[in-house]
Design a protein around this motif. Structure first.
Motif, PDB file in Angstrom:
ATOM      1  N   ASP A  81       4.258  70.473  60.440  1.00 37.61           N
ATOM      2  CA  ASP A  81       3.738  69.454  61.331  1.00 37.61           C
ATOM      3  C   ASP A  81       4.703  68.285  61.478  1.00 37.61           C
ATOM      4  O   ASP A  81       4.317  67.192  61.846  1.00 37.61           O
ATOM      5  N   THR A  82       5.999  68.493  61.174  1.00 39.78           N
ATOM      6  CA  THR A  82       6.970  67.434  61.299  1.00 39.78           C
ATOM      7  C   THR A  82       7.010  66.933  62.719  1.00 39.78           C
ATOM      8  O   THR A  82       7.029  67.696  63.654  1.00 39.78           O
ATOM      9  N   THR A  83       7.055  65.611  62.865  1.00 41.23           N
ATOM     10  CA  THR A  83       6.965  65.058  64.207  1.00 41.23           C
ATOM     11  C   THR A  83       8.007  64.006  64.427  1.00 41.23           C
ATOM     12  O   THR A  83       8.585  63.460  63.513  1.00 41.23           O
ATOM     13  N   SER A 674       0.573  63.372  61.841  1.00 45.08           N
ATOM     14  CA  SER A 674       1.574  63.754  62.826  1.00 45.08           C
ATOM     15  C   SER A 674       1.354  63.090  64.174  1.00 45.08           C
ATOM     16  O   SER A 674       2.159  62.297  64.633  1.00 45.08           O
TER      17      SER A 674
END
Length: 838
Positions: A81-83, A674
């Motif tokens: 879920d890196t944003t 996120s």
């Protein structure tokens, strides 16, 4: 007397061990030489070893690239879920200017490697000319670092200074440091002038896109695809604190993910940059990147084989493909049942873009938008002329204003809302009654003011002579759709609305065996209320008396209980409030089976293009069936799995109740960690949101505490989970994404699609779905997509051809995440839509 091994003047070992006089003379010369060298040197000798060791440590912390075949990740091992925010920057240390500007965006340049190489060169040679050369190279690299301040999309062009790392604070000394301060000042002034010129030269529709083209584009050099920037005004202090924490641990070899899902390794790289700016000049790297990106866009456009054009139709900026199909409407044999207001989609979905009204501006934020909107955004004054005396809408110079009135509540909706509850206290707005249906809503002031009572109203009205009434509602930030009580079922499941409201909605409920009222009976929850505020309730004109008699007979045969008839003396109107039965006892005791009970084989939940029938479905009485019991009060019902989710298998393969809980927890995590902090979305400016493929409504539930509403769409080829969404106090609609949605253009701030496009493109062309997304998304609105890598790649390429900004892109294990922002860009070439021209 201790003598240094090496002289910094000529680099040769000292060999003078003669007489004391010679020694004194030699030492004197050495001291003079060292003093002269120190006065002009860029870096002190005593710091050379520190610099060298620091450079080595930085090289060790270089982050490996992702194995993603479509999008390379230079940010290290990101989580799923890196944003990011605007796609090109990362959090770094913020200066005191951040508080003054109230908004900081940190942008990253491509000169980091040059800086490291120059430092290594200075260490190896230890020569004055090499040290000066390294400093120059570093300055060139630092000149590529830009900072852009953005607040609600308005660039002010003011550069924000950043603190350098502690190790670099000793690099600049003496006159060099002073000159650097003067240069930075001049560069900032030039940058401000450049930004002002850019804003003046940009066209109205493309202002933001042109201005950010050099600063906010994703850079695709040497397989670098993802860099992150931060700009949320509301969370700025929190971001600054998090950045400081990350900077404290950036010496660790293993990259750690911060609480905002920002990789520590990536932050380590950004903190090696310094504060030198570019002024009015772009760098060669920037110019090269822009050219490469332009070429890639051309290749992408040719690959997908689509050249965007402007839709030319009679409706112009208000074009709705499935409601403006005049080619089909002209052939209708009859319009008696409002067939001309129903959906008639063209044989081929359009692939052109709807124009933007002249003078269109960013929508006013909620809650001010409830009371006024920009006239140029919905330039339709006709309704103000016809309904202004009833306080629907008025024209006030550059605004359309909404006093909060309606045909039945000229003195304001809040008084009318309270009048209803006082008439039947069991209605209990915001507790027992959470999701309601407002038929013939007008400009939806009733639904707009119900937000103050914690009630969601699904308001609808047709696209008719009440020009743009639903468009007014949506522009105000009030949920509404275009629909009509005609020949087909409404696109909702059975037994989902806690209350149905009709205030002079002009629907002939009593005709043709009560077919239209029976449709309301289908969607009304057992034990729910029908509020009918119309002239037959309180006037004694012959026509009104006749209608009242017919309605009394019909509602009695439907076993509806007339709870109360109440008059509102302030507005000089009245309302009759009915209640749907909770058992079949009354049905079984009727002397005449009219209206008929529907066949057992008739599915009450089938609602997509299903013709209306003049029959009633039995009320569920088994305590394990949906509709047999009233849901828990709001807000408890949001979190609780519905009681009727028993042993069936859920969408994700687990037991339904476990599925529900896992989905809820998943979206709470994704949204909080996120979407709210890492996408570069200013949620204070977001009001109208759509989940294009809702399952259990988890995404909408996770946004509960924000001042937004979410239209949950369950595609017709997906599991029918819409009843679950209503059960938890949310609302939604069925839809086929191969066709246009029943809404006006430019009505949603954020569209969210979780694995929608990969499934729908099997049935229809992806380009038609993207054209529809562009139609209903407001300029500067965001599209968030989670899907497989292949589909994400196609969408990224298509977004570039639309001149949309790629705010974030990430992939891992064949799954991808994409966030793009629509711009004001419109093509110039027109494409006539034959079906939409009168």
């Amino acid at each position: 007397m201790a003598i240094g091994k090496y002289s910094r003047v000529d680099g040769r070992k000292s060999s003078f061990y003669c007489s004391t006089a010679n020694m004194v003379v030699f030492v004197a010369f050495c001291l003079v030489g060292i003093w002269m060298f120190m006065s002009s040197s860029v870096a002190p000798v005593q710091n050379s070893e520190l610099l060298s060791q620091k450079t080595i440590n930085e090289v060790k912390k270089t982050v490996p690239k992702s194995d993603s075949k479509h999008f390379d990740d230079t940010s290290g091992g990101l989580t799923e879920d890196t944003t990011s925010e605007d796609g090109i920057g990362m959090l770094s240390k913020e200066s005191g200017n951040a508080d003054e500007d109230n908004s900081t965006e940190n942008s990253v340049a491509d000169g980091n490697n040059e800086s490291k190489e120059s430092q290594n060169s200075a260490e190896e040679n230890q020569e004055e000319n090499h040290a000066m050369k390294g400093s120059d190279e570093k300055s060139e690299s630092e000149n590529e670092l830009k900072t852009v301040d953005e607040d609600d999309g308005n660039r002010n062009g003011k550069d924000v200074e950043r603190n350098s790392r502690e190790g670099e604070s000793n690099v600049e000394t003496g006159e060099t440091k002073n000159r650097g301060g003067e240069i930075n000042k001049n560069v900032q002034e030039e940058s401000e002038e450049s930004s002002s010129e850019n804003r003046r030269e940009s066209g109205e529709g493309e202002k933001k896109f042109e201005e950010e083209a050099s600063a906010d584009k994703i850079k695709h050099v040497d397989k670098e695809a993802i860099l992150i920037e931060e700009k949320n005004d509301k969370n700025q202090d929190e971001h600054s604190e998090q950045s400081s924490v990350n900077n404290g641990v950036e010496g660790e070899e293993n990259n750690q993910v911060s609480s905002e899902i920002l990789p520590a390794g990536a932050q380590s790289e950004i903190l090696t940059e310094s504060t030198t700016q570019n002024g009015a000049w772009s760098t060669q790297a920037e110019e090269s990147q822009n050219e490469k990106k332009s070429q890639q866009s051309s290749v992408s456009s040719e690959k997908h084989g689509h050249h965007w054009k402007i839709c030319k139709s009679t409706a112009g900026p208000d074009y709705i493909p499935c409601l403006d199909n005049w080619q089909f409407i002209r052939k209708l044999p009859s319009t008696k049942h409002f067939e001309h207001r129903e959906r008639h989609c063209p044989d081929e979905a359009p692939t052109c873009l709807v124009p933007v009204p002249e003078g269109y501006k960013r929508s006013i934020k909620w809650p001010r938008s409830r009371d006024k909107i920009w006239y140029n955004n919905v330039p339709h004054p006709k309704l103000a002329d016809v309904k202004g005396h009833q306080n629907w809408v008025k024209v006030t110079v550059e605004y359309l204003t909404f006093p909060g009135g309606g045909t039945q509540f000229k003195n304001g909706a809040l008084h009318y809302i309270d009048f209803i509850q006082q008439s039947v206290p069991e209605i209990a707005w915001g507790k027992r009654s959470r999701v309601i249906l407002d038929v013939g809503c007008g400009v939806a002031s009733f639904g707009g003011y119900l937000f103050e009572r914690d009630v969601l109203a699904m308001s609808f009205a047709p696209k008719d002579e009440h020009e743009a009434q639903v468009q007014f509602a949506l522009e105000r930030g009030i949920p509404a759709i275009l629909s009509v009580m005609g020949t087909k079922r409404l696109p909702f499941p059975s037994s989902v609305f806690d209350l149905v409201h009709c205030a002079r909605c002009r629907v002939p409920w009593h005709i043709e065996g009560g077919k239209l009222l029976l449709e309301l009976n289908r969607v009304l929850r057992p034990g729910g209320y029908f509020v009918w505020s119309a002239t037959p309730v309180y006037q004694k004109l012959p026509e009104d008396v006749g209608i009242w008699k017919e309605m009394s007979r019909l509602t009695k045969s439907m076993c509806w209980d007339l709870v109360v008839i109440k008059k509102d003396r302030l507005n000089a109107v009245g309302a009759a409030i009915y209640r749907k039965p909770t058992s079949n006892e009354c049905y079984n005791k009727r002397s005449r089976n009219v209206p008929l009970l529907c066949e057992e084989s008739d599915d009450p939940n089938a609602a997509w293009n299903v013709p209306l029938q003049a029959c009633m479905h039995k009320v569920p009485v088994d305590s394990t069936e949906r509709g047999a019991l009233w849901p828990a009060q709001w807000p408890e019902r949001l979190k609780q799995p519905p009681y009727w989710l028993n042993s069936q298998v859920g969408v994700y393969g687990k037991a339904a109740q476990e599925d529900f809980t896992l989905d809820y927890n998943h979206w709470k995590t994704v949204v909080s960690q996120s979407y709210l902090n890492g996408m570069g979305i200013d949620w204070s400016s977001v009001r109208n949101v759509m989940d294009m493929k809702a399952v259990y409504g988890g995404f909408a539930a996770a946004l509960k505490d924000l001042k937004v509403w979410v239209m949950n769409v369950v595609p017709i080829d997906s599991p029918d989970t819409l009843p679950i969404i209503y059960e938890r106090g949310l609302f939604g609609i069925y839809h086929d994404w191969c066709e246009s949605f029943n809404t006006y253009p430019r009505t949603y701030d954020v569209l969210h699609a979780d694995h929608l496009f990969s499934s729908i493109k099997k049935r229809c062309k992806l380009v038609t779905i993207i054209a529809e997304v562009d139609r209903i998304l407001r300029p500067e609105g965001k599209l968030i997509v989670r899907d497989n890598v292949e589909t994400i790649g196609e969408l990224e390429s298509m977004a570039k051809t639309l001149q949309w900004e790629i705010r974030m892109i990430y992939s891992k294990d064949n799954e991808g995440l994409l966030c793009v922002r629509k711009t004001f860009w419109r093509p110039t070439e027109e494409e006539p839509i034959k079906s939409a021209i009168v």
